[in-house]
Design an enzyme around this catalytic site. Structure first.
Site, PDB file in Angstrom:
ATOM      1  CD1 TRP A 213      -2.437  -2.084   1.586  1.00 38.13           C
ATOM      2  CD2 TRP A 213      -3.047  -0.929  -0.231  1.00 38.13           C
ATOM      3  NE1 TRP A 213      -3.493  -2.745   0.987  1.00 38.13           N
ATOM      4  CE2 TRP A 213      -3.888  -2.067  -0.124  1.00 38.13           C
ATOM      5  CE3 TRP A 213      -3.234  -0.063  -1.308  1.00 38.13           C
ATOM      6  CZ2 TRP A 213      -4.897  -2.340  -1.052  1.00 38.13           C
ATOM      7  CZ3 TRP A 213      -4.251  -0.337  -2.232  1.00 38.13           C
ATOM      8  CH2 TRP A 213      -5.062  -1.457  -2.092  1.00 38.13           C
TER       9      TRP A 213
ATOM     10  CG  ASP B 166      -3.356   4.270   3.770  1.00 36.09           C
ATOM     11  OD1 ASP B 166      -4.430   4.158   4.382  1.00 36.09           O
ATOM     12  OD2 ASP B 166      -3.077   3.610   2.747  1.00 36.09           O
TER      13      ASP B 166
ATOM     14  CE  LYS C  17      -8.886  -1.933   4.467  1.00 33.92           C
ATOM     15  NZ  LYS C  17      -8.885  -3.065   3.583  1.00 33.92           N
TER      16      LYS C  17
HETATM   17  C1  LIG Z   1      -3.780   0.431   3.898  1.00 30.90           C
HETATM   18  C2  LIG Z   1      -4.672   0.550   2.706  1.00 30.90           C
HETATM   19  N1  LIG Z   1      -4.601   1.667   1.957  1.00 30.90           N
HETATM   20  C3  LIG Z   1      -5.367   1.836   0.888  1.00 30.90           C
HETATM   21  C4  LIG Z   1      -6.283   0.885   0.499  1.00 30.90           C
HETATM   22  C5  LIG Z   1      -7.110   1.113  -0.730  1.00 30.90           C
HETATM   23  O1  LIG Z   1      -8.454   1.267  -0.418  1.00 30.90           O
HETATM   24  P1  LIG Z   1      -9.528   1.536  -1.574  1.00 30.90           P
HETATM   25  O2  LIG Z   1      -9.805   0.222  -2.207  1.00 30.90           O
HETATM   26  O3  LIG Z   1     -10.692   2.126  -0.845  1.00 30.90           O
HETATM   27  O4  LIG Z   1      -8.928   2.480  -2.548  1.00 30.90           O
HETATM   28  C6  LIG Z   1      -6.405  -0.292   1.247  1.00 30.90           C
HETATM   29  C7  LIG Z   1      -7.371  -1.316   0.852  1.00 30.90           C
HETATM   30  O5  LIG Z   1      -7.469  -2.379   1.404  1.00 30.90           O
HETATM   31  C8  LIG Z   1      -5.572  -0.461   2.381  1.00 30.90           C
HETATM   32  O6  LIG Z   1      -5.654  -1.560   3.123  1.00 30.90           O
END
Ligand SMILES: Cc1ncc(COP(=O)(O)O)c(C=O)c1O
Length: 364
Positions: A105, A174, A198
């Site tokens: 991520w 994040d 989540k």
């Molecule tokens: C730490 C983290 N950042 C970003 C995201 C991306 O989320 P989205 O699918 O809402 O863009 C996720 C998705 O699981 C994540 O776990």
């Protein structure tokens, strides 16, 4: 015959929601607040919906002790959009930002920043996201405009327990897979964001907590209107038609968190759940957690493997018959993963361990 008891959803997101919230939403679906309509059918400029958004913000502020000089935004977009919005809003052409790359991520966020502006990698264990780069190896450049990191890497089950020491440089995090799972000192951050799927609500909503100072960082940045934080602040998150149902669920979630004793009480339970599963894994000769360093282990996403990987598919199929769902690891990481967000009760972890013991006895 209709099933009366639901199973346990260990999915990393969309994740399990507390049953009480689903039941409340079900009961209110056709007639929200006596309006003879569902919350999804209510205009976003009505007094009722405005009041819901105010209550949601107030509950967020209360539950996370958010200081007054921070704005709380509810953006109808996936969390990934932030990967672009952050460099677009804050970096002037000559400026750069530092990214701590601890998993996929943060790596995606770094790649997006590089595509748009100037960024550098503070440290990374690319190719081996089962441990964190040692803090002695982190290279934070003092002239960075911001420092970005991901406290919980959902895919690998890795956690950066202590926020990086950045001095006066604004810190951006994040927190998609860890927000509301333990107490948080918001004042350490310039900006925090979290996708809802989540610990907050259903997918498609992203919560952003941004300091006033951060908002003023690059006042003349040319950013598409919808992606400009200032637009969202000025319009109190109601510039465009919002994801109203998600906001409604998020508010129910915050009320539920309060009813559970707040984030502190949930954090104790989360620690108990995670410790129980990690202890079982550490004492098992059939399963293994690849994150060996205890301090780097995620509180919310426990990643593990079966030492006989050929048995994984059977494990997943058998688990499903016991009402233990979505235990497959992320497609990029493989293996298995049990996500233990706030809505997962201790009984879910106990049921999983019992199943793993029985499976090991019979198949491993
Ligand atoms: C730490 C983290 N950042 C970003 C995201 C991306 O989320 P989205 O699918 O809402 O863009 C996720 C998705 O699981 C994540 O776990």
């Amino acid at each position: 015959m209709l099933k009366t008891k639901r199973g346990y959803n260990f999915g990393a997101g969309p994740a399990m929601l507390p049953e009480a919230i689903l039941k409340k939403a079900q009961a209110e679906l056709l007639n929200w607040q006596g309006m003879d309509m569902s919350v999804m059918e209510i205009g976003h400029r009505t007094p009722e919906f405005t009041a819901l958004m105010q209550e949601l913000e107030q509950n967020f502020r209360e539950v996370l002790h958010i200081p007054q000089n921070y704005h709380v935004l509810f953006m109808s977009m996936p969390a990934r959009t932030q990967f672009a919005m952050i460099p677009m809003n804050f970096l002037k052409p000559e400026e750069k930002a530092g990214y701590l790359v601890t998993g996929l991520w943060s790596s995606f966020a770094y790649q997006e920043a590089l595509k748009l502006k100037k960024a550098y990698c503070i440290a990374s264990n690319e190719g081996n996201y089962t441990k964190l780069p040692h803090p002695n190896l982190w290279q934070i450049q003092p002239d960075s405009t911001y420092i970005y990191y991901t406290p919980n890497e959902t895919i690998h089950g890795l956690r950066v327990q202590t926020p990086p020491k950045v001095g006066n440089i604004p810190l951006i995090a994040d927190m998609t897979s860890c927000i509301l799972s333990e107490p948080l000192d918001v004042s350490l951050y310039g900006l925090i964001f979290a996708g809802a799927q989540k610990n907050i609500a259903n997918a498609g909503l992203t919560v952003v907590i941004i300091s006033d100072e951060m908002l003023q960082k690059n006042p003349h940045a040319i950013v598409p209107t919808m992606m400009d934080y200032k637009t969202q602040v000025q319009a109190h998150s109601l510039y465009a038609t919002p994801a109203g149902f998600n906001c409604y669920i998020a508010n129910l979630m915050l009320l539920w968190i309060k009813s559970q004793g707040g984030v502190q009480a949930l954090a104790s339970l989360n620690q108990e759940k995670a410790l129980k599963l990690y202890t079982y894994l550490d004492n098992s000769s059939e399963y293994e957690c690849l994150v060996s360093e205890e301090n780097a282990r995620s509180l919310t996403n426990v990643c593990f493997v079966i030492k006989k990987p050929a048995m994984e598919e059977i494990f997943l199929a058998k688990a499903k018959t016991q009402g233990l769902y979505a235990l497959k690891g992320h497609r990029e990481a493989g293996g298995l993963r049990a996500s233990l967000y706030n809505a997962m009760p201790l009984s879910g972890v106990n049921a999983l361990i019992q199943f793993m013991q029985a499976f090991a006895k019979e198949y491993l």
